[in-house]
Design an enzyme around this catalytic site. Structure first.
Site, PDB file in Angstrom:
ATOM      1  N   CYS A 113       0.813  -1.225   0.000  1.00 60.06           N
ATOM      2  CA  CYS A 113       0.000   0.000   0.000  1.00 60.06           C
ATOM      3  C   CYS A 113       0.843   1.271   0.000  1.00 60.06           C
ATOM      4  CB  CYS A 113      -0.935  -0.005   1.201  1.00 60.06           C
ATOM      5  SG  CYS A 113      -1.847  -1.533   1.314  1.00 60.06           S
ATOM      6  N   HIS A 268      -2.992   6.846   2.749  1.00 61.17           N
ATOM      7  CA  HIS A 268      -3.506   5.540   2.318  1.00 61.17           C
ATOM      8  C   HIS A 268      -4.825   5.286   3.036  1.00 61.17           C
ATOM      9  CE1 HIS A 268      -4.141   1.433   1.494  1.00 61.17           C
ATOM     10  NE2 HIS A 268      -3.700   0.977   2.651  1.00 61.17           N
ATOM     11  N   ASN A 298     -10.407  -0.239   1.017  1.00 57.66           N
ATOM     12  CA  ASN A 298      -8.951  -0.179   0.875  1.00 57.66           C
ATOM     13  C   ASN A 298      -8.557  -0.703  -0.512  1.00 57.66           C
ATOM     14  OD1 ASN A 298      -6.197  -0.684   0.982  1.00 57.66           O
ATOM     15  ND2 ASN A 298      -6.228  -1.511   3.054  1.00 57.66           N
TER      16      ASN A 298
HETATM   17  N1  ACO Z   1     -18.091  -8.499  10.804  1.00 57.11           N
HETATM   18  C1  ACO Z   1     -18.472  -8.764  12.076  1.00 57.11           C
HETATM   19  N2  ACO Z   1     -17.604  -9.110  13.026  1.00 57.11           N
HETATM   20  C2  ACO Z   1     -16.303  -9.183  12.697  1.00 57.11           C
HETATM   21  C3  ACO Z   1     -15.843  -8.938  11.388  1.00 57.11           C
HETATM   22  C4  ACO Z   1     -16.805  -8.580  10.429  1.00 57.11           C
HETATM   23  N3  ACO Z   1     -16.485  -8.322   9.140  1.00 57.11           N
HETATM   24  N4  ACO Z   1     -14.511  -9.093  11.359  1.00 57.11           N
HETATM   25  C5  ACO Z   1     -14.131  -9.430  12.593  1.00 57.11           C
HETATM   26  N5  ACO Z   1     -15.205  -9.498  13.404  1.00 57.11           N
HETATM   27  C6  ACO Z   1     -15.250  -9.828  14.822  1.00 57.11           C
HETATM   28  C7  ACO Z   1     -14.106 -10.723  15.209  1.00 57.11           C
HETATM   29  O1  ACO Z   1     -14.422 -12.083  14.958  1.00 57.11           O
HETATM   30  C8  ACO Z   1     -13.955 -10.417  16.658  1.00 57.11           C
HETATM   31  O2  ACO Z   1     -14.918 -11.152  17.377  1.00 57.11           O
HETATM   32  P1  ACO Z   1     -14.466 -11.999  18.674  1.00 57.11           P
HETATM   33  O3  ACO Z   1     -13.948 -10.957  19.619  1.00 57.11           O
HETATM   34  O4  ACO Z   1     -15.730 -12.651  19.061  1.00 57.11           O
HETATM   35  O5  ACO Z   1     -13.407 -12.916  18.156  1.00 57.11           O
HETATM   36  C9  ACO Z   1     -14.344  -8.959  16.770  1.00 57.11           C
HETATM   37  O6  ACO Z   1     -15.069  -8.632  15.577  1.00 57.11           O
HETATM   38  C10 ACO Z   1     -13.148  -8.034  16.911  1.00 57.11           C
HETATM   39  O7  ACO Z   1     -12.191  -8.398  15.933  1.00 57.11           O
HETATM   40  P2  ACO Z   1     -10.834  -7.617  15.814  1.00 57.11           P
HETATM   41  O8  ACO Z   1     -10.034  -8.157  14.655  1.00 57.11           O
HETATM   42  O9  ACO Z   1     -10.152  -7.539  17.144  1.00 57.11           O
HETATM   43  O10 ACO Z   1     -11.415  -6.200  15.422  1.00 57.11           O
HETATM   44  P3  ACO Z   1     -10.699  -4.799  15.475  1.00 57.11           P
HETATM   45  O11 ACO Z   1     -11.446  -3.903  16.363  1.00 57.11           O
HETATM   46  O12 ACO Z   1      -9.227  -4.921  15.647  1.00 57.11           O
HETATM   47  O13 ACO Z   1     -10.956  -4.283  13.991  1.00 57.11           O
HETATM   48  C11 ACO Z   1      -9.866  -4.176  11.857  1.00 57.11           C
HETATM   49  C12 ACO Z   1     -10.512  -5.076  12.905  1.00 57.11           C
HETATM   50  C13 ACO Z   1     -10.928  -3.227  11.320  1.00 57.11           C
HETATM   51  C14 ACO Z   1      -9.365  -5.077  10.731  1.00 57.11           C
HETATM   52  C15 ACO Z   1      -8.710  -3.372  12.508  1.00 57.11           C
HETATM   53  O14 ACO Z   1      -7.872  -4.239  13.236  1.00 57.11           O
HETATM   54  C16 ACO Z   1      -7.889  -2.668  11.465  1.00 57.11           C
HETATM   55  O15 ACO Z   1      -8.341  -1.769  10.801  1.00 57.11           O
HETATM   56  N6  ACO Z   1      -6.599  -3.025  11.312  1.00 57.11           N
HETATM   57  C17 ACO Z   1      -5.761  -2.460  10.303  1.00 57.11           C
HETATM   58  C18 ACO Z   1      -6.101  -3.097   9.006  1.00 57.11           C
HETATM   59  C19 ACO Z   1      -5.387  -2.471   7.857  1.00 57.11           C
HETATM   60  O16 ACO Z   1      -5.083  -1.315   7.858  1.00 57.11           O
HETATM   61  N7  ACO Z   1      -5.144  -3.311   6.865  1.00 57.11           N
HETATM   62  C20 ACO Z   1      -4.576  -2.974   5.667  1.00 57.11           C
HETATM   63  C21 ACO Z   1      -3.132  -2.594   5.765  1.00 57.11           C
HETATM   64  S1  ACO Z   1      -2.103  -3.287   4.588  1.00 57.11           S
HETATM   65  C22 ACO Z   1      -2.832  -2.991   3.159  1.00 57.11           C
HETATM   66  O17 ACO Z   1      -3.539  -2.040   3.064  1.00 57.11           O
HETATM   67  C23 ACO Z   1      -2.593  -3.952   1.991  1.00 57.11           C
END
Ligand code: ACO
Length: 341
Positions: A113, A268, A298
């Site tokens: 990215c 990004h 994204n």
């Molecule tokens: N719908 C509903 N529930 C979900 C989903 C979904 N799509 N995805 C995950 N959950 C649930 C999980 O199962 C978890 O439940 P549990 O606690 O019962 O296990 C709960 O939601 C929390 O999951 P987390 O992964 O801890 O959620 P978090 O608050 O960390 O948010 C997210 C997840 C949005 C992915 C966040 O961590 C994030 O934005 N990280 C950065 C991601 C990023 O920037 N990626 C790209 C970078 S590299 C590139 O761009 C190529």
């Protein structure tokens, strides 16, 4: 440093199919409320017949048109992608043939990215020579090729699209630019975090001399099989909210500017919460941190030039604005560039 340059034109392309959160909630265990509150994403565009190269050609053509540039006068094309259609020819060469930029040398770059920021930085270093040069940077991604639609933690985040920019150390008509511009950057990587964002390119060696009973260990990132993107979301989140503000601060410091001199940060687009947390960490108003993620999700390296093009065409970003482009991604990679539009 002071470089004579101008971003002469921008372009973007988004595929026709729009998939909103409700559509995803019908095929997997997720909800509009979860996706919107955790990421700020409302919808994203998915390729159907469009390919990564098709989108790149459209975005590049739009940028060439805005720049009023004769394709013969493009000296180089840098394409960024982690979702290319071919290993060879590279995407830059495919774009070159289609837009008719027959004098351009061409290469692809994969910094996930951070690709657009990395490509812009390389382009600026070509421009900072005595030669008269014009470059086309084009970033195109079909992340839907790489995401696992059984994995709700990652698939809801990504979309497809392309963005492009023409940068030059002369005016479109070939005449000199009136004055040099400020340009500075800070680019980095932390390979020890590679495991937080992985996607496998190919299967292992498959030549005829591999013993039939060979049992391979999982690879360095624990991949047994498969090609899908795998992400440790919370770890990437922590990295992003540290690395992006750091890169912005360092680049702005190198440009000898106060943060208040920055009109807009074009980051990004990975997660709205990352953008808000980064703005807070930098102590800048959130309005200066441009967010377009609600519309596209994204789109990896394409997200910055898509966002730039949308803002330029809407008139929000105008000539003379001081901009910072900043990104982070798999690698882990990160960086920021300070530019005058
Ligand atoms: N719908 C509903 N529930 C979900 C989903 C979904 N799509 N995805 C995950 N959950 C649930 C999980 O199962 C978890 O439940 P549990 O606690 O019962 O296990 C709960 O939601 C929390 O999951 P987390 O992964 O801890 O959620 P978090 O608050 O960390 O948010 C997210 C997840 C949005 C992915 C966040 O961590 C994030 O934005 N990280 C950065 C991601 C990023 O920037 N990626 C790209 C970078 S590299 C590139 O761009 C190529």
């Amino acid at each position: 440093m002071e470089i004579p340059y101008k971003i002469l034109g921008t372009g973007s392309f988004l595929p026709e199919l729009v998939v909103d959160n409700e559509m995803l909630a019908k095929i997997m265990d997720t909800s509009d409320e979860w996706i919107t509150s955790r990421t700020g994403i409302s919808k994203r565009h998915y390729c159907v017949t469009e390919t990564t190269s098709d989108m790149a050609i459209h975005a590049a053509s739009n940028a060439i048109e805005m720049a009023e540039m004769d394709p013969d006068n493009i000296d180089f094309i840098i394409a960024t992608t982690l979702s290319a259609d071919y290993t060879t020819p590279n995407m830059a060469s495919i774009v070159q043939a289609q837009v008719g930029a027959k004098n351009a040398f061409c290469f692809d770059l994969n910094a996930a990215c951070t690709g657009f920021v990395q490509a812009l930085d390389i382009a600026m270093r070509y421009l900072n020579t005595d030669e008269r040069k014009t470059g086309l940077i084009v970033s195109s991604e079909s992340l839907t090729k790489l995401v696992d639609f059984e994995d709700r933690r990652t698939c809801v985040l990504f979309g497809d699209g392309a963005g492009a920019a023409i940068v030059s150390n002369r005016q479109a008509d070939g005449s000199d630019l009136p004055e040099a511009n400020i340009y500075e950057s800070f680019i980095g990587a932390d390979g020890t975090g590679g495991e937080f964002m992985t996607g496998k390119a190919f299967e292992r060696a498959n030549h005829p001399f591999i013993p039939e009973d060979m049992v391979f260990e999982p690879d360095r990132f624990g991949h047994e099989t498969g090609k899908y993107l795998s992400m440790k979301g919370p770890e990437v989140y922590r990295f992003a909210t540290t690395a992006m503000p750091l890169a912005v601060e360092k680049a702005v410091e190198r440009a000898n500017l106060p943060l208040e001199a920055i009109d807009f940060i074009v980051p990004h687009q990975a997660n709205d919460r990352i953008l808000q947390a980064s703005a807070k960490r930098l102590g800048i108003p959130t309005e200066k941190m441009i967010s377009y993620i609600a519309e596209t999700g994204n789109t990896s390296s394409a997200s910055i030039p898509i966002c730039l093009d949308k803002e330029v065409r809407s008139g929000h970003i105008r000539r003379g604005h001081t901009l910072v482009f900043t990104g982070f991604g798999g690698g882990l990679t990160y960086g920021a560039c300070v530019c005058i539009f």
